[in-house]
Design a protein around this motif. Structure first.
Motif, mmCIF file in Angstrom:
data_model
loop_
_atom_site.group_PDB
_atom_site.id
_atom_site.type_symbol
_atom_site.label_atom_id
_atom_site.label_comp_id
_atom_site.label_asym_id
_atom_site.label_seq_id
_atom_site.Cartn_x
_atom_site.Cartn_y
_atom_site.Cartn_z
ATOM 1 N N SER A 221 -10.211 -5.541 -40.100
ATOM 2 C CA SER A 221 -9.638 -4.636 -41.097
ATOM 3 C C SER A 221 -8.626 -3.707 -40.450
ATOM 4 C CB SER A 221 -10.731 -3.805 -41.786
ATOM 5 O OG SER A 221 -11.229 -2.803 -40.913
ATOM 6 N N ALA A 222 -7.685 -3.235 -41.289
ATOM 7 C CA ALA A 222 -6.734 -2.193 -40.907
ATOM 8 C C ALA A 222 -6.650 -1.209 -42.063
ATOM 9 C CB ALA A 222 -5.364 -2.790 -40.610
ATOM 10 N N SER A 223 -6.755 0.087 -41.745
ATOM 11 C CA SER A 223 -6.802 1.116 -42.788
ATOM 12 C C SER A 223 -5.826 2.234 -42.475
ATOM 13 C CB SER A 223 -8.209 1.710 -42.913
ATOM 14 O OG SER A 223 -9.179 0.717 -43.183
ATOM 15 N N ALA A 224 -5.288 2.812 -43.542
ATOM 16 C CA ALA A 224 -4.469 4.020 -43.445
ATOM 17 C C ALA A 224 -4.992 5.009 -44.475
ATOM 18 C CB ALA A 224 -2.995 3.715 -43.687
ATOM 19 N N MET A 225 -5.255 6.235 -44.044
ATOM 20 C CA MET A 225 -5.847 7.248 -44.911
ATOM 21 C C MET A 225 -5.024 8.521 -44.855
ATOM 22 S SD MET A 225 -9.499 9.218 -44.360
ATOM 23 C CE MET A 225 -10.523 7.787 -44.677
ATOM 24 N N LYS A 231 -0.355 14.058 -43.121
ATOM 25 C CA LYS A 231 -1.157 13.735 -41.950
ATOM 26 C C LYS A 231 -2.093 12.579 -42.289
ATOM 27 C CE LYS A 231 0.335 17.209 -39.381
ATOM 28 N NZ LYS A 231 1.040 17.040 -38.086
ATOM 29 N N TYR A 232 -2.197 11.605 -41.358
ATOM 30 C CA TYR A 232 -2.924 10.369 -41.658
ATOM 31 C C TYR A 232 -3.942 10.022 -40.580
ATOM 32 C CZ TYR A 232 0.520 9.524 -45.313
ATOM 33 O OH TYR A 232 1.305 9.634 -46.436
ATOM 34 N N MET A 233 -4.912 9.232 -40.984
ATOM 35 C CA MET A 233 -5.814 8.562 -40.057
ATOM 36 C C MET A 233 -5.529 7.072 -40.123
ATOM 37 S SD MET A 233 -10.008 8.273 -39.996
ATOM 38 C CE MET A 233 -10.145 6.751 -40.962
ATOM 39 N N TYR A 234 -5.443 6.427 -38.957
ATOM 40 C CA TYR A 234 -5.231 4.984 -38.880
ATOM 41 C C TYR A 234 -6.434 4.371 -38.171
ATOM 42 C CZ TYR A 234 -0.470 6.445 -39.917
ATOM 43 O OH TYR A 234 0.627 7.015 -40.503
ATOM 44 N N PHE A 235 -7.048 3.400 -38.830
ATOM 45 C CA PHE A 235 -8.286 2.818 -38.307
ATOM 46 C C PHE A 235 -8.149 1.301 -38.222
ATOM 47 C CE2 PHE A 235 -12.552 1.003 -38.865
ATOM 48 C CZ PHE A 235 -13.230 1.644 -37.842
#
Length: 396
Positions: A221-225, A231-235
């Motif tokens: 998986s790849a996520s962007a929040m 401001k973002y979190m990338y997982f």
């Protein structure tokens, strides 16, 4: 220790007494009426144990011995017809009071959703659900986990939104998910004084596959929040499971989280808490995690397992924190903590169902770098020996 083994023996004897019974639900056994539909299925998910803890809460040596219900969840699922289904799951050992819940649901609810299948390839799942983060530790039923990695333990794993799934074939699946990025208010998640996000969503692309006759399975998986405005979190999660034989398998998860505002709070707490950053979490935290687990079913009713976890907590672009840090200690780029986790034990399966009794050892060691020790941290380790049971009890 004698009491622990005596307790395990009692559980084994009690379970073996039921081992010859047919795998019917509790309702069928009590009412003597055979269930012949799939509209409603009710389960109790239980993980209970007697824990003996060592080196917890600043106490050297033996800290506490107590019975503990680690997981207790009620779950209902059903297939209404060939295109409509539903799922509800709620944690009974978590409170229902929330703080400005943006989805109007308490955090005790994991799932409250319906699924719609448009054709053999395309389906939609709408409501509160698990974030499709990927990885096999994350994908497992929570009752099966003796100790989560710190990455998973500190994530918000159930949000409200929609998932669109496309099945290329029975062995290849692609899912696109859009959910709320948090359960409560922005202030309760990140602290005060940050620009408000008007579209607090998380976007996830998930790929699940079974390849080479199920010898290799993936949960990628790849996520962007969006955390706060701008401001973002990338997982990223790369989960791999290898099925060597019917008796032996292992999974290996690689996870990385880049957080422009420290979502997990580990770095923030090491650096003095929100008070050190004008009332909100630190900037630019980075967490990495490697998790591996091996299962060996050396007997039809016995399983041996071992699990290892290697994780780090770091800061990148530390200068962003220096402009806000109110103390005199330096916040610099680099690793602040390395954590090593280790879990091993044996499981006994007395019945055809997933009921199993276990004896496990869980340990965690936290090693701080010099930059973290300069902020007042020091190395420490904890250990736990647990004996208990795991059971997804079919009630109806």
């Amino acid at each position: 220790m004698k009491k622990i083994f005596s307790f395990l023996l009692v559980l084994i004897v009690a379970s073996v007494a039921f081992a010859q019974e047919s795998e019917k639900t509790l309702f069928e056994r009590v009412s003597k009426i055979e269930k012949k539909q799939d509209y409603f299925n009710l389960y109790l998910n239980m993980h209970g144990a007697f824990d003996t803890k060592f080196n917890y809460d600043g106490v050297n040596g033996f800290n506490q011995g107590a019975f503990y219900m680690r997981q207790f969840r009620i779950e209902a699922t059903g297939q209404v017809n060939d295109w409509l289904w539903y799922r509800w799951r709620q944690r009974l050992n978590r409170g229902n009071v929330g703080d400005n819940m943006i989805d109007n649901l308490p955090t005790s609810i994991d799932y409250a959703a319906i699924g719609v299948r448009f054709n053999k390839n395309i389906s939609l799942f709408a409501g509160k659900q698990g974030v499709a983060y990927g990885g096999f530790e994350y994908d497992a039923n929570p009752i099966e986990i003796y100790q989560y990695s710190e990455m998973i333990e500190n994530m918000s794993n159930f949000m409200t939104g929609v998932t669109l799934t496309y099945d290329f074939n029975p062995n290849q699946q692609l899912a696109l998910q859009i959910l709320d990025s948090r359960n409560g208010s922005q202030e309760s998640t990140y602290g005060a004084g940050l620009p408000i996000s008007r579209l607090p969503l998380v976007y996830t692309l998930n790929w699940n596959a079974n390849m080479f006759n199920n010898k290799w399975q993936t949960r990628y998986s790849a996520s962007a929040m969006e955390e706060v405005k701008g401001k973002y979190m990338y997982f990223l999660a790369l989960g791999n499971q290898f099925n060597f034989s019917e008796k032996c398998n292992m999974y290996f998860d690689i996870m990385s989280s880049l957080e422009q505002v420290d979502r997990k709070g580990i770095i923030t707490n090491m650096c003095g808490g929100q008070a050190a950053f004008n009332g909100h979490n630190a900037s630019n935290a980075m967490y990495n995690s490697l998790v591996a687990k091996v299962n060996w079913r050396f007997h039809p009713k016995w399983n041996f397992f071992a699990k290892g976890m290697l994780e780090s907590a770091a800061i990148y672009r530390g200068e962003d924190n220096l402009t806000e840090y109110t103390g005199t200690k330096e916040i610099s780029d680099g690793n602040y903590r390395t954590s090593v986790g280790y879990v091993t034990g044996v499981e006994f399966y007395p019945m055809k169902s997933n009921l199993h009794l276990f004896l496990t050892f869980v340990g965690q060691t936290h090693l701080f770098t010099e930059r973290a020790k300069a902020l007042g941290e020091s190395d420490y380790s904890t250990q736990r020996v647990s004996v208990g049971f795991i059971y997804q009890l079919p009630v109806f």
